[in-house]
Every structure is written in C-alpha cells, then in structure tokens.
Design a protein around this motif. Structure first.
Motif, PDB file in Angstrom:
ATOM      1  N   VAL A 154       0.837  -1.194   0.000  1.00  0.00           N
ATOM      2  CA  VAL A 154       0.000   0.000   0.000  1.00  0.00           C
ATOM      3  C   VAL A 154       0.878   1.252   0.000  1.00  0.00           C
ATOM      4  O   VAL A 154       1.972   1.252   0.560  1.00  0.00           O
ATOM      5  N   PRO A 155       0.401   2.333  -0.597  1.00  0.00           N
ATOM      6  CA  PRO A 155       1.184   3.569  -0.654  1.00  0.00           C
ATOM      7  C   PRO A 155       0.858   4.501   0.507  1.00  0.00           C
ATOM      8  O   PRO A 155      -0.169   4.381   1.158  1.00  0.00           O
ATOM      9  N   GLY A 156       1.759   5.446   0.726  1.00  0.00           N
ATOM     10  CA  GLY A 156       1.463   6.576   1.597  1.00  0.00           C
ATOM     11  C   GLY A 156       1.265   6.262   3.057  1.00  0.00           C
ATOM     12  O   GLY A 156       0.519   6.973   3.740  1.00  0.00           O
ATOM     13  N   VAL A 157       1.924   5.223   3.578  1.00  0.00           N
ATOM     14  CA  VAL A 157       1.675   4.826   4.964  1.00  0.00           C
ATOM     15  C   VAL A 157       2.178   5.880   5.942  1.00  0.00           C
ATOM     16  O   VAL A 157       1.478   6.234   6.898  1.00  0.00           O
ATOM     17  N   ALA A 158       3.381   6.397   5.724  1.00  0.00           N
ATOM     18  CA  ALA A 158       3.912   7.422   6.629  1.00  0.00           C
ATOM     19  C   ALA A 158       3.005   8.644   6.643  1.00  0.00           C
ATOM     20  O   ALA A 158       2.708   9.203   7.713  1.00  0.00           O
ATOM     21  N   ARG A 159       2.556   9.066   5.478  1.00  0.00           N
ATOM     22  CA  ARG A 159       1.662  10.223   5.390  1.00  0.00           C
ATOM     23  C   ARG A 159       0.337   9.960   6.106  1.00  0.00           C
ATOM     24  O   ARG A 159      -0.187  10.825   6.814  1.00  0.00           O
ATOM     25  N   LEU A 161      -0.181   7.856   8.602  1.00  0.00           N
ATOM     26  CA  LEU A 161       0.045   7.819  10.046  1.00  0.00           C
ATOM     27  C   LEU A 161       0.176   9.234  10.606  1.00  0.00           C
ATOM     28  O   LEU A 161      -0.382   9.545  11.665  1.00  0.00           O
ATOM     29  N   ARG A 162       0.913  10.075   9.908  1.00  0.00           N
ATOM     30  CA  ARG A 162       1.054  11.466  10.364  1.00  0.00           C
ATOM     31  C   ARG A 162      -0.290  12.181  10.352  1.00  0.00           C
ATOM     32  O   ARG A 162      -0.570  13.007  11.222  1.00  0.00           O
ATOM     33  N   GLY A 163      -1.137  11.829   9.391  1.00  0.00           N
ATOM     34  CA  GLY A 163      -2.460  12.423   9.336  1.00  0.00           C
ATOM     35  C   GLY A 163      -3.350  12.037  10.500  1.00  0.00           C
ATOM     36  O   GLY A 163      -4.324  12.739  10.805  1.00  0.00           O
ATOM     37  N   CYS A 164      -3.011  10.928  11.156  1.00  0.00           N
ATOM     38  CA  CYS A 164      -3.754  10.484  12.336  1.00  0.00           C
ATOM     39  C   CYS A 164      -3.203  11.077  13.634  1.00  0.00           C
ATOM     40  O   CYS A 164      -3.716  10.782  14.719  1.00  0.00           O
ATOM     41  N   GLY A 165      -2.136  11.860  13.534  1.00  0.00           N
ATOM     42  CA  GLY A 165      -1.580  12.495  14.726  1.00  0.00           C
ATOM     43  C   GLY A 165      -0.333  11.848  15.265  1.00  0.00           C
ATOM     44  O   GLY A 165       0.137  12.218  16.348  1.00  0.00           O
ATOM     45  N   LEU A 166       0.245  10.884  14.526  1.00  0.00           N
ATOM     46  CA  LEU A 166       1.490  10.265  14.952  1.00  0.00           C
ATOM     47  C   LEU A 166       2.671  10.961  14.291  1.00  0.00           C
ATOM     48  O   LEU A 166       2.530  11.611  13.248  1.00  0.00           O
ATOM     49  N   THR A 167       3.839  10.823  14.893  1.00  0.00           N
ATOM     50  CA  THR A 167       5.074  11.301  14.282  1.00  0.00           C
ATOM     51  C   THR A 167       5.858  10.099  13.799  1.00  0.00           C
ATOM     52  O   THR A 167       5.810   9.023  14.406  1.00  0.00           O
ATOM     53  N   TYR A 168       6.605  10.270  12.704  1.00  0.00           N
ATOM     54  CA  TYR A 168       7.453   9.182  12.216  1.00  0.00           C
ATOM     55  C   TYR A 168       8.785   9.740  11.764  1.00  0.00           C
ATOM     56  O   TYR A 168       8.837  10.630  10.898  1.00  0.00           O
ATOM     57  N   ASP A 169       9.857   9.242  12.379  1.00  0.00           N
ATOM     58  CA  ASP A 169      11.216   9.623  12.037  1.00  0.00           C
ATOM     59  C   ASP A 169      11.778   8.530  11.139  1.00  0.00           C
ATOM     60  O   ASP A 169      12.149   7.453  11.612  1.00  0.00           O
ATOM     61  N   ALA A 170      11.818   8.770   9.830  1.00  0.00           N
ATOM     62  CA  ALA A 170      12.231   7.745   8.885  1.00  0.00           C
ATOM     63  C   ALA A 170      13.706   7.378   9.048  1.00  0.00           C
ATOM     64  O   ALA A 170      14.091   6.236   8.779  1.00  0.00           O
ATOM     65  N   LEU A 185      -7.008   3.891   9.356  1.00  0.00           N
ATOM     66  CA  LEU A 185      -6.205   3.797   8.142  1.00  0.00           C
ATOM     67  C   LEU A 185      -6.986   3.063   7.055  1.00  0.00           C
ATOM     68  O   LEU A 185      -7.736   2.135   7.351  1.00  0.00           O
ATOM     69  N   PRO A 186      -6.781   3.437   5.792  1.00  0.00           N
ATOM     70  CA  PRO A 186      -7.543   2.830   4.700  1.00  0.00           C
ATOM     71  C   PRO A 186      -6.924   1.540   4.173  1.00  0.00           C
ATOM     72  O   PRO A 186      -6.890   1.292   2.963  1.00  0.00           O
ATOM     73  N   ASP A 207       7.895  -9.161   7.055  1.00  0.00           N
ATOM     74  CA  ASP A 207       7.199  -8.189   6.223  1.00  0.00           C
ATOM     75  C   ASP A 207       5.694  -8.372   6.389  1.00  0.00           C
ATOM     76  O   ASP A 207       5.194  -9.507   6.443  1.00  0.00           O
ATOM     77  N   SER A 208       4.971  -7.261   6.457  1.00  0.00           N
ATOM     78  CA  SER A 208       3.523  -7.270   6.647  1.00  0.00           C
ATOM     79  C   SER A 208       2.851  -6.727   5.392  1.00  0.00           C
ATOM     80  O   SER A 208       3.219  -5.658   4.914  1.00  0.00           O
ATOM     81  N   TYR A 209       1.866  -7.461   4.878  1.00  0.00           N
ATOM     82  CA  TYR A 209       1.221  -7.099   3.612  1.00  0.00           C
ATOM     83  C   TYR A 209      -0.201  -6.595   3.849  1.00  0.00           C
ATOM     84  O   TYR A 209      -0.971  -7.188   4.613  1.00  0.00           O
ATOM     85  N   TYR A 210      -0.523  -5.506   3.153  1.00  0.00           N
ATOM     86  CA  TYR A 210      -1.827  -4.863   3.246  1.00  0.00           C
ATOM     87  C   TYR A 210      -2.354  -4.601   1.840  1.00  0.00           C
ATOM     88  O   TYR A 210      -1.634  -4.668   0.856  1.00  0.00           O
ATOM     89  N   ARG A 211      -3.633  -4.284   1.767  1.00  0.00           N
ATOM     90  CA  ARG A 211      -4.233  -3.764   0.538  1.00  0.00           C
ATOM     91  C   ARG A 211      -5.141  -2.612   0.904  1.00  0.00           C
ATOM     92  O   ARG A 211      -5.539  -2.466   2.076  1.00  0.00           O
ATOM     93  N   LEU A 212      -5.458  -1.792  -0.053  1.00  0.00           N
ATOM     94  CA  LEU A 212      -6.389  -0.714   0.197  1.00  0.00           C
ATOM     95  C   LEU A 212      -7.751  -1.276   0.559  1.00  0.00           C
ATOM     96  O   LEU A 212      -8.218  -2.248  -0.055  1.00  0.00           O
ATOM     97  N   ALA A 213      -8.382  -0.725   1.562  1.00  0.00           N
ATOM     98  CA  ALA A 213      -9.685  -1.211   2.004  1.00  0.00           C
ATOM     99  C   ALA A 213     -10.673  -1.161   0.855  1.00  0.00           C
ATOM    100  O   ALA A 213     -10.765  -0.157   0.137  1.00  0.00           O
ATOM    101  N   GLY A 214     -11.384  -2.284   0.670  1.00  0.00           N
ATOM    102  CA  GLY A 214     -12.367  -2.354  -0.402  1.00  0.00           C
ATOM    103  C   GLY A 214     -11.773  -2.694  -1.749  1.00  0.00           C
ATOM    104  O   GLY A 214     -12.493  -2.734  -2.746  1.00  0.00           O
TER     105      GLY A 214
END
Length: 218
Positions: A154-159, A161-170, A185-186, A207-214
């Motif tokens: 899935v794309p945009g995971v860091a973005r 997470l930050r949109g939910c109020g978390l910080t991420y130091d890559a 998260l979607p 490694d953990s695998y996800y897909r976009l919801a729906g």
C-alpha cells in the motif's frame, strides 16, 4: 513474495518465537531502551508525574526489572515467549505476561507505552499500532521502533500515520504520539512473510502485507 502467514502460523515461526532482538536489552547503556528510544523511560515518567508503563515485546523483561527497583508506579511487560529473567522478591509493581499482541488487552490505560524493536516481528503491525495508541492515558506517550519498509502493498503509509496524529522519524525508524489517538487507516491486513530476511537492524524480520480497504483481492 513468499506465502503469507496468519497470526497463529507466524507466531509459531522460528523467526518470531525465537528472535533475540530484545532479549538482553537493559534500561540504560549501549544496548538499552534509552539508546534505542532516545529517552530514559523512568526519567520521562518522573518528569511528567506518570505512574504507569506498558512495554510491548519486552523480551526477558530486563529493563523493566531494573526500572521496578526505583519506580513506584505500575509496570507491565508483554511478550510472546516466556523467557523472562527472574523477578526479585518485593516487586509487586511489576507484571510480566505471556500473550500475543494480536489478542491481548490491558486492564487500564498507561502513561507510557513502548515497543523496542518488537514490531519487526509482528504480523499486523498497523493493527497492533492502532490498538496500542488507544491504550494511552490522556497526555500519555507512545514510542516504538517501526520500519515502514516492512509494510508492503500500500502507498502513503507514513503520510497516513502522520495524518492520524502520529510522528514518524524515517531516519531513526521511530514512531510516536501523545495520546490517546484514534488511528483510522484505509488498509486491510493480508498476512505476513517470515522469509523477508534481515531488516535495517541486521536481524531477520517479518514483512507485513496490506491492501487498500475495499480493493480487489484477485
């Protein structure tokens, strides 16, 4: 991509059940919580007046045992494997529990929740993260190591997470927040690969695998 494992199969994997990443880590020093998180958990609690600490994937519990000698508050450690160091007599403020993070629930909120390198071995990393930050007391702090390179599909995971109020130091691979936080998260979890090989720590990880919801599973 190798076959994907569900939680039960993953937790029986030698990569997960026998990993040594957090087994010897102490509270301070070269191989320590203070070094990996960037702050001393006990000093942080003392400075904020916090009275409870939850550590996920606590390994031998060595850092928690050290902390329980000088911290009067409640300390809880959770790990998948019963490989804890002996707890000295009189440490009634410390509880070490064997449980899967996919199922375990606390009996109260915490002023500090940490997970030092443990998410490397969790299947549904984002699901455990979502649950954990909801266990924070108002104004509590969450801090964990998380390598988003191990979140696949899935794309945009860091973005997100930050949109939910978390910080991420890559650079330092650290995720955190002041909470509690509601993380939505979607993404839908698909399974985990225990044959991913070493991550940035040099140790075999998952490694953990996800897909976009729906999304289409085909």
């Amino acid at each position: 991509m190798s076959r994907l494992l569900d939680a039960a199969a993953l937790e029986a994997s030698s990569v997960v059940a026998n990993n040594a990443m957090n087994r010897e880590r102490g509270l301070a020093g070269v191989n320590s919580y203070t070094r990996d998180l960037g702050f001393d958990p006990v000093a942080y609690l003392a400075s904020t007046g916090g009275s409870s600490w939850l550590d996920l994937c606590c390994g031998r519990g060595r850092a928690l045992i050290e902390a329980s000698a000088g911290f009067a508050g409640r300390i809880v450690g959770v790990d998948l494997v019963d490989f804890f160091d002996p707890v000295p007599p009189g440490r009634s403020n410390l509880r070490l529990t064997v449980a899967s993070l996919h199922e375990w629930q606390p009996d109260g909120a915490f002023d500090l929740i940490t997970c030092v390198h443990g998410l490397h071995y969790v299947g549904d990393k984002l699901g455990v993260l979502r649950r954990a930050v909801g266990w924070l007391a108002p104004g509590g702090r969450f801090a964990a190591n998380l390598d988003l390179a191990s979140v696949k599909g899935v794309p945009g995971v860091a973005r997100a997470l930050r949109g939910c109020g978390l910080t991420y130091d890559a650079r330092r691979k650290l995720i955190g927040c002041a909470g509690p936080v509601a993380v939505e998260l979607p993404y839908e979890y698909q399974g985990a690969d225990d044959e991913a090989g070493p991550n940035y720590t040099g140790q075999p990880a998952v490694d953990s695998y996800y897909r976009l919801a729906g999304g289409d599973e085909s």
